[in-house]
Write a protein that holds these residues in place. Structure first.
Motif, PDB file in Angstrom:
ATOM      1  N   SER A   4      12.734  -4.278 -12.139  1.00 43.14           N
ATOM      2  CA  SER A   4      12.283  -2.888 -12.200  1.00 43.14           C
ATOM      3  C   SER A   4      10.773  -2.782 -11.948  1.00 43.14           C
ATOM      4  N   GLU A   5      10.013  -3.775 -12.401  1.00 42.93           N
ATOM      5  CA  GLU A   5       8.568  -3.773 -12.135  1.00 42.93           C
ATOM      6  C   GLU A   5       8.297  -3.938 -10.648  1.00 42.93           C
ATOM      7  N   ALA A   6       9.041  -4.813 -10.002  1.00 45.12           N
ATOM      8  CA  ALA A   6       8.879  -5.007  -8.561  1.00 45.12           C
ATOM      9  C   ALA A   6       9.224  -3.723  -7.810  1.00 45.12           C
ATOM     10  N   GLN A   7      10.268  -3.046  -8.243  1.00 43.72           N
ATOM     11  CA  GLN A   7      10.641  -1.770  -7.617  1.00 43.72           C
ATOM     12  C   GLN A   7       9.554  -0.722  -7.828  1.00 43.72           C
ATOM     13  N   LEU A   8       9.018  -0.684  -9.027  1.00 44.14           N
ATOM     14  CA  LEU A   8       7.956   0.274  -9.348  1.00 44.14           C
ATOM     15  C   LEU A   8       6.733   0.037  -8.468  1.00 44.14           C
ATOM     16  N   LEU A   9       6.335  -1.225  -8.344  1.00 43.50           N
ATOM     17  CA  LEU A   9       5.179  -1.544  -7.504  1.00 43.50           C
ATOM     18  C   LEU A   9       5.437  -1.193  -6.041  1.00 43.50           C
ATOM     19  N   GLU A  10       6.645  -1.462  -5.584  1.00 41.97           N
ATOM     20  CA  GLU A  10       6.992  -1.130  -4.201  1.00 41.97           C
ATOM     21  C   GLU A  10       6.966   0.384  -3.985  1.00 41.97           C
ATOM     22  N   GLN A  11       7.477   1.114  -4.943  1.00 39.46           N
ATOM     23  CA  GLN A  11       7.517   2.574  -4.845  1.00 39.46           C
ATOM     24  C   GLN A  11       6.112   3.178  -4.762  1.00 39.46           C
ATOM     25  N   TRP A  12       5.174   2.625  -5.521  1.00 45.32           N
ATOM     26  CA  TRP A  12       3.833   3.204  -5.605  1.00 45.32           C
ATOM     27  C   TRP A  12       2.808   2.501  -4.723  1.00 45.32           C
ATOM     28  N   GLU A  13       3.213   1.522  -3.937  1.00 45.02           N
ATOM     29  CA  GLU A  13       2.289   0.835  -3.025  1.00 45.02           C
ATOM     30  C   GLU A  13       1.599   1.805  -2.056  1.00 45.02           C
ATOM     31  N   PRO A  14       2.288   2.821  -1.526  1.00 46.12           N
ATOM     32  CA  PRO A  14       1.575   3.780  -0.671  1.00 46.12           C
ATOM     33  C   PRO A  14       0.425   4.488  -1.408  1.00 46.12           C
ATOM     34  N   LYS A  15       0.582   4.725  -2.691  1.00 41.78           N
ATOM     35  CA  LYS A  15      -0.496   5.334  -3.490  1.00 41.78           C
ATOM     36  C   LYS A  15      -1.669   4.369  -3.602  1.00 41.78           C
ATOM     37  N   VAL A  16      -1.388   3.105  -3.802  1.00 43.82           N
ATOM     38  CA  VAL A  16      -2.443   2.078  -3.844  1.00 43.82           C
ATOM     39  C   VAL A  16      -3.202   2.089  -2.517  1.00 43.82           C
ATOM     40  N   ASN A  17      -2.477   2.056  -1.421  1.00 35.91           N
ATOM     41  CA  ASN A  17      -3.121   2.040  -0.100  1.00 35.91           C
ATOM     42  C   ASN A  17      -3.922   3.304   0.155  1.00 35.91           C
ATOM     43  N   SER A  18      -3.410   4.431  -0.289  1.00 36.38           N
ATOM     44  CA  SER A  18      -4.113   5.697  -0.129  1.00 36.38           C
ATOM     45  C   SER A  18      -5.446   5.683  -0.875  1.00 36.38           C
ATOM     46  N   MET A  19      -5.439   5.181  -2.092  1.00 38.08           N
ATOM     47  CA  MET A  19      -6.673   5.142  -2.878  1.00 38.08           C
ATOM     48  C   MET A  19      -7.654   4.113  -2.313  1.00 38.08           C
ATOM     49  N   LEU A  20      -7.133   3.035  -1.755  1.00 39.38           N
ATOM     50  CA  LEU A  20      -8.000   2.000  -1.171  1.00 39.38           C
ATOM     51  C   LEU A  20      -8.771   2.507   0.046  1.00 39.38           C
ATOM     52  N   ARG A  21      -8.196   3.456   0.761  1.00 39.90           N
ATOM     53  CA  ARG A  21      -8.864   3.980   1.961  1.00 39.90           C
ATOM     54  C   ARG A  21     -10.212   4.598   1.654  1.00 39.90           C
TER      55      ARG A  21
END
Length: 92
Positions: A4-21
């Motif tokens: 479930s943690e891996a799924q959660l991280l995968e789900q929110w990875e676009p948010k991580v990338n968005s903030m990194l920009r």
């Protein structure tokens, strides 16, 4: 890591990338910052209780991730060479 943690991280990875920009912090690589944001995702998932707040999880997470970035920037401002010494940036 749990499934479930891996799924959660995968789900929110676009948010991580968005903030990194929009972020660059002296002495930290983009991957270092991304890892800190991923930890914030896991902590937010554990700490979020919809019964205690009117905020949606996305809002709760966004605030948490923004606070992580602010904390990293603050630590860099307080001691600009802290990260460089560990990574031998050559700025000293």
């Amino acid at each position: 890591m749990e499934h479930s943690e891996a799924q959660l991280l995968e789900q929110w990875e676009p948010k991580v990338n968005s903030m990194l920009r929009n972020v660059s912090i002296l002495g930290l690589s983009r991957e270092d910052i991304a890892q800190e944001l991923r930890v914030a995702i896991l902590k937010s998932a554990r700490g979020y209780n919809p019964e205690n707040t009117t905020a949606k999880f996305h809002t709760y997470l966004h605030v948490s991730m923004s606070n992580v970035i602010r904390s990293l920037i603050s630590r860099t401002i307080q001691n600009p060479y802290r990260f460089c010494r560990r990574r031998r940036c050559g700025h000293i």
